[in-house]
Design a protein around this motif. Structure first.
Motif, PDB file in Angstrom:
ATOM      1  N   SER A  94       0.846  -1.192   0.000  1.00 46.46           N
ATOM      2  CA  SER A  94       0.000   0.000   0.000  1.00 46.46           C
ATOM      3  C   SER A  94       0.882   1.243   0.000  1.00 46.46           C
ATOM      4  O   SER A  94       1.989   1.249   0.553  1.00 46.46           O
ATOM      5  CB  SER A  94      -0.934  -0.004   1.212  1.00 46.46           C
ATOM      6  N   PHE A  95       0.374   2.294  -0.620  1.00 45.95           N
ATOM      7  CA  PHE A  95       1.166   3.501  -0.811  1.00 45.95           C
ATOM      8  C   PHE A  95       1.147   4.411   0.414  1.00 45.95           C
ATOM      9  O   PHE A  95       0.100   4.639   1.023  1.00 45.95           O
ATOM     10  CB  PHE A  95       0.632   4.312  -1.993  1.00 45.95           C
ATOM     11  N   VAL A  96       2.311   4.936   0.727  1.00 48.39           N
ATOM     12  CA  VAL A  96       2.467   6.108   1.572  1.00 48.39           C
ATOM     13  C   VAL A  96       3.169   7.162   0.713  1.00 48.39           C
ATOM     14  O   VAL A  96       3.643   6.866  -0.392  1.00 48.39           O
ATOM     15  CB  VAL A  96       3.279   5.817   2.851  1.00 48.39           C
ATOM     16  N   ARG A  97       3.233   8.377   1.217  1.00 48.30           N
ATOM     17  CA  ARG A  97       3.777   9.478   0.411  1.00 48.30           C
ATOM     18  C   ARG A  97       5.191   9.183  -0.097  1.00 48.30           C
ATOM     19  O   ARG A  97       5.487   9.376  -1.274  1.00 48.30           O
ATOM     20  CB  ARG A  97       3.764  10.776   1.230  1.00 48.30           C
ATOM     21  N   GLU A  98       6.047   8.685   0.783  1.00 47.49           N
ATOM     22  CA  GLU A  98       7.425   8.406   0.375  1.00 47.49           C
ATOM     23  C   GLU A  98       7.482   7.442  -0.802  1.00 47.49           C
ATOM     24  O   GLU A  98       8.252   7.623  -1.747  1.00 47.49           O
ATOM     25  CB  GLU A  98       8.210   7.824   1.560  1.00 47.49           C
ATOM     26  N   MET A  99       6.657   6.422  -0.744  1.00 43.91           N
ATOM     27  CA  MET A  99       6.645   5.419  -1.800  1.00 43.91           C
ATOM     28  C   MET A  99       6.110   6.002  -3.107  1.00 43.91           C
ATOM     29  O   MET A  99       6.660   5.746  -4.188  1.00 43.91           O
ATOM     30  CB  MET A  99       5.794   4.234  -1.352  1.00 43.91           C
ATOM     31  N   ALA A 100       5.040   6.776  -3.039  1.00 46.12           N
ATOM     32  CA  ALA A 100       4.451   7.373  -4.236  1.00 46.12           C
ATOM     33  C   ALA A 100       5.429   8.319  -4.925  1.00 46.12           C
ATOM     34  O   ALA A 100       5.585   8.296  -6.154  1.00 46.12           O
ATOM     35  CB  ALA A 100       3.163   8.111  -3.876  1.00 46.12           C
ATOM     36  N   LEU A 101       6.103   9.150  -4.142  1.00 43.88           N
ATOM     37  CA  LEU A 101       7.054  10.099  -4.718  1.00 43.88           C
ATOM     38  C   LEU A 101       8.267   9.364  -5.286  1.00 43.88           C
ATOM     39  O   LEU A 101       8.827   9.771  -6.318  1.00 43.88           O
ATOM     40  CB  LEU A 101       7.488  11.124  -3.665  1.00 43.88           C
ATOM     41  N   ALA A 102       8.673   8.276  -4.631  1.00 44.77           N
ATOM     42  CA  ALA A 102       9.810   7.494  -5.125  1.00 44.77           C
ATOM     43  C   ALA A 102       9.476   6.833  -6.456  1.00 44.77           C
ATOM     44  O   ALA A 102      10.308   6.775  -7.366  1.00 44.77           O
ATOM     45  CB  ALA A 102      10.220   6.450  -4.093  1.00 44.77           C
TER      46      ALA A 102
ATOM     47  N   GLY B 231      -3.439  -0.327  -2.718  1.00 42.04           N
ATOM     48  CA  GLY B 231      -3.910   1.053  -2.789  1.00 42.04           C
ATOM     49  C   GLY B 231      -3.272   1.933  -1.733  1.00 42.04           C
ATOM     50  O   GLY B 231      -2.099   1.790  -1.395  1.00 42.04           O
ATOM     51  N   GLN B 232      -4.046   2.844  -1.199  1.00 45.20           N
ATOM     52  CA  GLN B 232      -3.555   3.797  -0.216  1.00 45.20           C
ATOM     53  C   GLN B 232      -3.478   3.172   1.166  1.00 45.20           C
ATOM     54  O   GLN B 232      -4.396   2.454   1.588  1.00 45.20           O
ATOM     55  CB  GLN B 232      -4.469   5.026  -0.170  1.00 45.20           C
ATOM     56  N   ASP B 233      -2.401   3.447   1.879  1.00 44.58           N
ATOM     57  CA  ASP B 233      -2.290   3.064   3.283  1.00 44.58           C
ATOM     58  C   ASP B 233      -3.225   3.987   4.080  1.00 44.58           C
ATOM     59  O   ASP B 233      -2.975   5.184   4.209  1.00 44.58           O
ATOM     60  CB  ASP B 233      -0.845   3.228   3.756  1.00 44.58           C
ATOM     61  N   LEU B 234      -4.299   3.420   4.598  1.00 42.60           N
ATOM     62  CA  LEU B 234      -5.309   4.237   5.268  1.00 42.60           C
ATOM     63  C   LEU B 234      -4.815   4.814   6.586  1.00 42.60           C
ATOM     64  O   LEU B 234      -5.347   5.817   7.060  1.00 42.60           O
ATOM     65  CB  LEU B 234      -6.580   3.415   5.488  1.00 42.60           C
ATOM     66  N   ALA B 235      -3.792   4.197   7.170  1.00 43.62           N
ATOM     67  CA  ALA B 235      -3.221   4.769   8.389  1.00 43.62           C
ATOM     68  C   ALA B 235      -2.638   6.147   8.105  1.00 43.62           C
ATOM     69  O   ALA B 235      -2.770   7.072   8.909  1.00 43.62           O
ATOM     70  CB  ALA B 235      -2.148   3.831   8.958  1.00 43.62           C
ATOM     71  N   GLU B 236      -2.015   6.309   6.951  1.00 41.96           N
ATOM     72  CA  GLU B 236      -1.484   7.615   6.563  1.00 41.96           C
ATOM     73  C   GLU B 236      -2.621   8.571   6.216  1.00 41.96           C
ATOM     74  O   GLU B 236      -2.610   9.749   6.613  1.00 41.96           O
ATOM     75  CB  GLU B 236      -0.551   7.484   5.363  1.00 41.96           C
ATOM     76  N   ALA B 237      -3.613   8.074   5.473  1.00 39.80           N
ATOM     77  CA  ALA B 237      -4.711   8.927   5.016  1.00 39.80           C
ATOM     78  C   ALA B 237      -5.546   9.474   6.170  1.00 39.80           C
ATOM     79  O   ALA B 237      -6.151  10.545   6.056  1.00 39.80           O
ATOM     80  CB  ALA B 237      -5.597   8.161   4.048  1.00 39.80           C
TER      81      ALA B 237
ATOM     82  N   ASP C 234      -4.295   9.871   9.331  1.00 39.84           N
ATOM     83  CA  ASP C 234      -3.410  10.493  10.319  1.00 39.84           C
ATOM     84  C   ASP C 234      -3.623  12.010  10.296  1.00 39.84           C
ATOM     85  O   ASP C 234      -3.485  12.642   9.247  1.00 39.84           O
ATOM     86  CB  ASP C 234      -1.959  10.168   9.978  1.00 39.84           C
ATOM     87  N   PRO C 235      -3.976  12.621  11.440  1.00 42.83           N
ATOM     88  CA  PRO C 235      -4.190  14.078  11.464  1.00 42.83           C
ATOM     89  C   PRO C 235      -2.972  14.864  10.994  1.00 42.83           C
ATOM     90  O   PRO C 235      -3.108  15.990  10.499  1.00 42.83           O
ATOM     91  CB  PRO C 235      -4.496  14.368  12.942  1.00 42.83           C
ATOM     92  N   ASN C 236      -1.792  14.278  11.127  1.00 37.80           N
ATOM     93  CA  ASN C 236      -0.573  14.953  10.698  1.00 37.80           C
ATOM     94  C   ASN C 236      -0.111  14.503   9.309  1.00 37.80           C
ATOM     95  O   ASN C 236       0.933  14.944   8.829  1.00 37.80           O
ATOM     96  CB  ASN C 236       0.554  14.686  11.711  1.00 37.80           C
ATOM     97  N   GLY C 237      -0.885  13.629   8.689  1.00 33.47           N
ATOM     98  CA  GLY C 237      -0.521  13.126   7.362  1.00 33.47           C
ATOM     99  C   GLY C 237      -1.123  13.976   6.255  1.00 33.47           C
ATOM    100  O   GLY C 237      -1.842  14.947   6.517  1.00 33.47           O
ATOM    101  N   PRO C 238      -0.849  13.619   5.004  1.00 32.31           N
ATOM    102  CA  PRO C 238      -1.396  14.380   3.870  1.00 32.31           C
ATOM    103  C   PRO C 238      -2.903  14.209   3.759  1.00 32.31           C
ATOM    104  O   PRO C 238      -3.438  13.137   4.020  1.00 32.31           O
ATOM    105  CB  PRO C 238      -0.685  13.762   2.665  1.00 32.31           C
TER     106      PRO C 238
END
Length: 259
Positions: free
Chosen positions: A26-34, A63-69, A71-75
């Motif tokens: 599943s994607f997190v920001r670092e992975m998507a940008l990489a 798909g998207q890592d929902l833990a990141e999505a 997260d109040p401090n996430g994107p």
């Protein structure tokens, strides 16, 4: 380079592995940008003649890592869509190289739609595809609402996106969602064989074909015929056209350079 993306050069094929196997890739920001960065670098390297995208572990991409999505401090979702997935799908569709998506396991949500954006999507027999968005109150993104109805028709696409049924690899092939299914035992070899075949073909002609297919969704017939004329003229001036016709007349296998 992020540990979440692994890159390996196999002859003229650039193999890109999504690498968060413990999270089903599943994607997190670092992975998507990489991934965006690797696609950009791949485009700039003339030694690359095909891209092979797959996942490590049991999944292609969940798909998207929902833990990141969540997260109040996430994107925020807007940032995830516009800065993560839209650029990935845009890069896959616009890169002047054929892209093979080798779906080695479940492809869900954005993971499914990234796979379906590839020029050739193949799957192992135990893989599955699911438009999981409606199950969490979202709409399909990553180009899914554009790509899927063009592959399988409006009625099936609408049902799969609204109901969120899981589609087996075999059913996906039957409905025209993907190109081919291979057994789990032969999948790695057979899917790479497709990428190797593409890497030895006339790259400029493949890139022009891709541009024409992209344009065909919006053009009328007259505009499409004019665009075919433009790209055929360009391809007719290429080394690969001269080599292809010469090889045909000499009854031998052509040796294309992608030039």
């Amino acid at each position: 380079m992020s540990d979440f993306i692994q890159v390996e050069k196999i002859d003229k094929v650039l193999k890109i592995n999504l690498n968060r196997p413990d999270k089903y890739n599943s994607f997190v920001r670092e992975m998507a940008l990489a991934l965006q960065d690797e696609l950009k670098k791949a485009s700039a390297d003339p030694s690359n003649r095909c891209i092979y995208l797959t996942g490590n572990g049991k999944a292609f991409c969940a798909g998207q890592d929902l833990a990141e999505a969540t997260d109040p401090n996430g994107p925020e979702l807007t940032k995830i869509v516009t800065e993560h997935y839209n650029p990935i799908v845009g890069a896959i569709r616009n890169i002047d190289l054929p892209v093979v998506a080798a779906v080695n396991g479940v492809a869900a949500g954005a993971g499914a739609n990234i796979a379906l954006a590839a020029d050739v999507c193949v799957a192992t027999e135990s893989a599955s595809f699911i438009q999981a968005f409606s199950k969490i109150g979202l709409i399909p993104d990553s180009g899914g609402t554009f790509t899927l109805p063009r592959l399988i028709g409006m009625q099936k696409a609408s049902a799969l996106m609204m109901i969120g049924d899981k589609v087996s690899a075999m059913d996906a092939e039957r409905m025209g969602m993907i190109y081919k299914v291979f057994s789990d035992e032969t999948f790695a070899e057979e899917s790479m064989k497709i990428a190797q075949t593409l890497s030895n073909m006339p790259t400029k002609a493949l890139a022009a074909t891709k541009k024409l297919l992209n344009a065909s969704s919006l053009n009328n017939l007259e505009d499409q015929l004019a665009l075919e004329d433009k790209y055929q003229t360009e391809c007719g001036q290429s080394y690969d056209y001269a080599e292809g016709t010469k090889a045909f007349l000499e009854k031998r296998r052509p040796e294309f350079k992608g030039e």
